[in-house]
Write a protein that holds these residues in place. Structure first.
Motif, PDB file in Angstrom:
ATOM      1  N   UNK A 349      55.829  39.060  42.961  1.00 28.78           N
ATOM      2  CA  UNK A 349      57.200  38.583  42.766  1.00 28.78           C
ATOM      3  C   UNK A 349      58.143  39.700  42.318  1.00 28.78           C
ATOM      4  N   UNK A 350      57.599  40.861  41.913  1.00 27.38           N
ATOM      5  CA  UNK A 350      58.417  41.901  41.305  1.00 27.38           C
ATOM      6  C   UNK A 350      58.525  43.195  42.108  1.00 27.38           C
ATOM      7  N   UNK A 358      53.326  48.091  42.513  1.00 25.63           N
ATOM      8  CA  UNK A 358      52.926  46.951  43.348  1.00 25.63           C
ATOM      9  C   UNK A 358      51.437  46.651  43.209  1.00 25.63           C
ATOM     10  N   UNK A 359      51.137  45.363  43.052  1.00 24.49           N
ATOM     11  CA  UNK A 359      49.767  44.869  43.051  1.00 24.49           C
ATOM     12  C   UNK A 359      49.777  43.432  43.567  1.00 24.49           C
ATOM     13  N   UNK A 360      48.812  43.089  44.381  1.00 26.34           N
ATOM     14  CA  UNK A 360      48.705  41.730  44.897  1.00 26.34           C
ATOM     15  C   UNK A 360      48.036  40.870  43.838  1.00 26.34           C
ATOM     16  N   UNK A 361      48.813  39.996  43.219  1.00 23.69           N
ATOM     17  CA  UNK A 361      48.318  39.128  42.146  1.00 23.69           C
ATOM     18  C   UNK A 361      48.205  37.674  42.575  1.00 23.69           C
ATOM     19  N   UNK A 505      50.904  41.112  34.986  1.00 24.62           N
ATOM     20  CA  UNK A 505      50.283  39.964  34.287  1.00 24.62           C
ATOM     21  C   UNK A 505      51.175  38.726  34.386  1.00 24.62           C
ATOM     22  N   UNK A 506      52.474  38.925  34.239  1.00 24.87           N
ATOM     23  CA  UNK A 506      53.410  37.809  34.394  1.00 24.87           C
ATOM     24  C   UNK A 506      53.382  37.278  35.821  1.00 24.87           C
ATOM     25  N   UNK A 507      53.254  38.183  36.775  1.00 25.06           N
ATOM     26  CA  UNK A 507      53.226  37.800  38.183  1.00 25.06           C
ATOM     27  C   UNK A 507      52.046  36.884  38.477  1.00 25.06           C
TER      28      UNK A 507
END
Length: 553
Positions: A349-350, A358-361, A505-507
């Motif tokens: 989302x960010x 970038x990370x796929x969460x 973590x929020x994502x």
């Protein structure tokens, strides 16, 4: 922010005699990799090599009603873009989105501390002047802070992020020096006061809320509105004759409000000089057009499906079922069909793919899993019919209303409708007038499902109002205290890597909460006239208010 606000090939084009963009060479029938986030293609040329004069003709998606980007209805991207041409810009970003001070407005900005508090001292250009002949001073900063920090609910705000972290704005060594003291460290302080609005035009609720409707009352940038014809839906920008800095090369920029379905035709009829080619059918027609070059870049540009939190969607299991029933890869593939490169799916989302942080969460909640979606609906009490096409609970049908912008394509909504139908979720597509889409539906949460683009959120803090509890741009209303806490911690973290970890973590929690579904990075593909310089696909960089845009000799 959807910008509120705002608002994207080589071997494949060779047969048409066109030049390629940053997407790399693609042989016919083969799709290359998408442009890296931050890449740009604008035909850079020195100012003195370009012809002075001429007109640039551009399209916008709707007539601009509210120009004040601080006001709740002022986030429409085209309106924000026009406003930015007319007001002082403190910063311009490079290809990596890193801001540098605009010396025509901001001589310097220094970060320090006082009594343990973060203090930013701005020194303004002594030549900077508003259109009413008053100087641009620290008082304009102070007024912008007071009106946008949320302390007075008479001001109808688009968001308070950053402004509510300021303890005080005061005069520095002179009228052109501004001292901003924060309550706590604020990492993205460069997002504030940019563009700067004239304090005299926003200092009362009446001026703030209604004084910018269909007009810009006071300006201080290189452009001003020369005329606005609502009948012909055109807004003509002309140079600000009292601007003290670099003057535009062009004589005028004409913005014309057009339905998205009419933009390609208008370009092919030589009525406008640029058209987006991000939709496959538009790309097919534009890439083969005469007197055209296709330019591609990697912008921060997300297409998102937002979920409401009322009715059936009040249950997180139903929101998760919606997320699991949406096949993001299939949507990206459909978006990619006919384009020179594949479109990136999004797992964040960010951040955008290839962007730092970038990370796929998406995890289990974001994975396409129709059986999990059905199981979640069963657990929530929504029982499937014999054929599995519908679901009911206590005699009521499971039905969601997907509000669709009447100025846009229905391709994406229809895809989502069909996907959710496979899980037994009935989706009604309710097409509404484009000029009403945000103000009467999205902004007030009058939807179960809605999709739109969010652009140019290179600073993560611009997204905080989208995901916080009670955030002015959290239109679906889905949030949790845990997400709020992580966002607040990220906002106060000046170490970029640590801030990114907090946001990731929020994502993950946003995916679990079923707030929204980031679908894909909207490709930046633009058809432009080959004689147009310093214009096209900007990626993450700023366009310097179009002062360097011009026509080759």
């Amino acid at each position: 922010m959807r910008n509120s606000t705002a608002l994207a090939l080589a071997a494949l084009l060779a047969g048409a005699g066109l030049t390629g963009g940053c997407g790399g060479a693609s042989a016919p029938g083969h799709q290359g990799t998408p442009p890296k986030t931050g890449s740009s293609d604008i035909n850079p040329q020195p100012r003195d090599s370009l012809r002075k004069g001429g007109t640039l003709r551009l399209s916008i998606q709707q007539w601009i009603t509210q120009y004040n980007i601080g006001q709740v209805d002022g986030l429409q991207g085209d309106g924000a873009s026009i406003l930015t041409l007319t007001e002082p810009k403190l910063w311009f970003a490079d290809d990596n989105g890193v801001p540098a001070a605009n010396p025509e407005v901001l001589v310097s900005a220094e970060v320090g501390t006082s009594g343990g508090a973060q203090v930013v001292t701005y020194k303004l250009n002594p030549k900077a002047t508003w259109s009413d002949a008053t100087p641009i001073t620290w008082q304009d900063f102070a007024t912008q802070w007071k009106t946008r920090n949320g302390s007075d609910d008479r001001f109808q705000l688009s968001g308070t992020t950053g402004y509510d972290d300021i303890a005080n704005v005061e005069r520095g060594a002179d009228e052109r020096t501004v001292k901003v003291t924060f309550k706590q460290p604020y990492a993205d302080w460069q997002t504030l006061f940019d563009p700067l609005l004239p304090g005299s035009a926003v200092d009362t609720p009446e001026k703030f809320n209604t004084g910018w409707i269909e007009k810009i009352p006071v300006w201080g940038g290189p452009w001003k509105i020369g005329s606005a014809d609502k009948t012909s839906q055109t807004i003509t920008m002309v140079p600000n004759e009292s601007y003290w800095g670099t003057r535009p090369l062009l004589d005028s920029i004409v913005f014309r409000a057009l339905d998205s379905t009419a933009i390609t035709e208008a370009y092919l009829n030589n009525e406008i000089d640029q058209a987006p080619g991000r939709q496959p059918e538009a790309y097919r027609r534009l890439a083969g057009a005469a007197n055209t070059v296709m330019r591609t870049g990697g912008r921060w540009d997300e297409t998102q499906l937002t979920l409401g939190h009322a009715g059936p969607l009040a249950d997180v299991r139903v929101r998760q079922a919606v997320t699991n029933a949406v096949d993001r890869a299939a949507i990206a593939a459909a978006q990619s069909a006919g384009l020179p490169f594949k479109v990136n799916t999004l797992g964040s989302h960010f951040f955008m793919p290839s962007q730092d942080g970038y990370r796929d969460n998406s995890g289990d909640e974001g994975r396409f899993d129709l059986e999990r979606a059905k199981r979640l609906l069963d657990e929530a009490g929504w029982k499937a019919s014999a054929d599995g096409k519908t679901r009911t609970r206590d005699g009521a049908a499971l039905k969601l209303v997907y509000v669709v912008n009447g100025n846009g394509s229905t391709d994406l909504p229809q895809l989502v409708q069909n996907m959710l139908g496979q899980a037994g979720i009935t989706v009604e597509l309710r097409k509404v007038p484009g000029n009403d889409y945000f103000t009467k539906y999205v902004n007030v949460g009058a939807f179960d499902l809605a999709s739109f683009r969010q652009v140019d959120n290179v600073f993560p803090s611009l997204l905080y109002p989208v995901y916080r509890t009670g955030g002015d741009q959290n239109y679906g209303g889905v949030a949790t205290p845990e997400i709020d806490k992580l966002i607040d911690q990220a906002g106060a973290e000046t170490d970029r890597a640590k801030a990114a970890e907090l946001l990731n973590r929020a994502d993950a929690l946003l995916w679990q909460a079923g707030h929204s579904v980031p679908l894909f990075q909207t490709p930046q593909i633009s058809a432009v006239r080959p004689g147009l310089a310093n214009f096209g696909a900007f990626g993450l960089r700023s366009e310097r208010q179009y002062v360097d845009v011009g026509w080759t000799r």
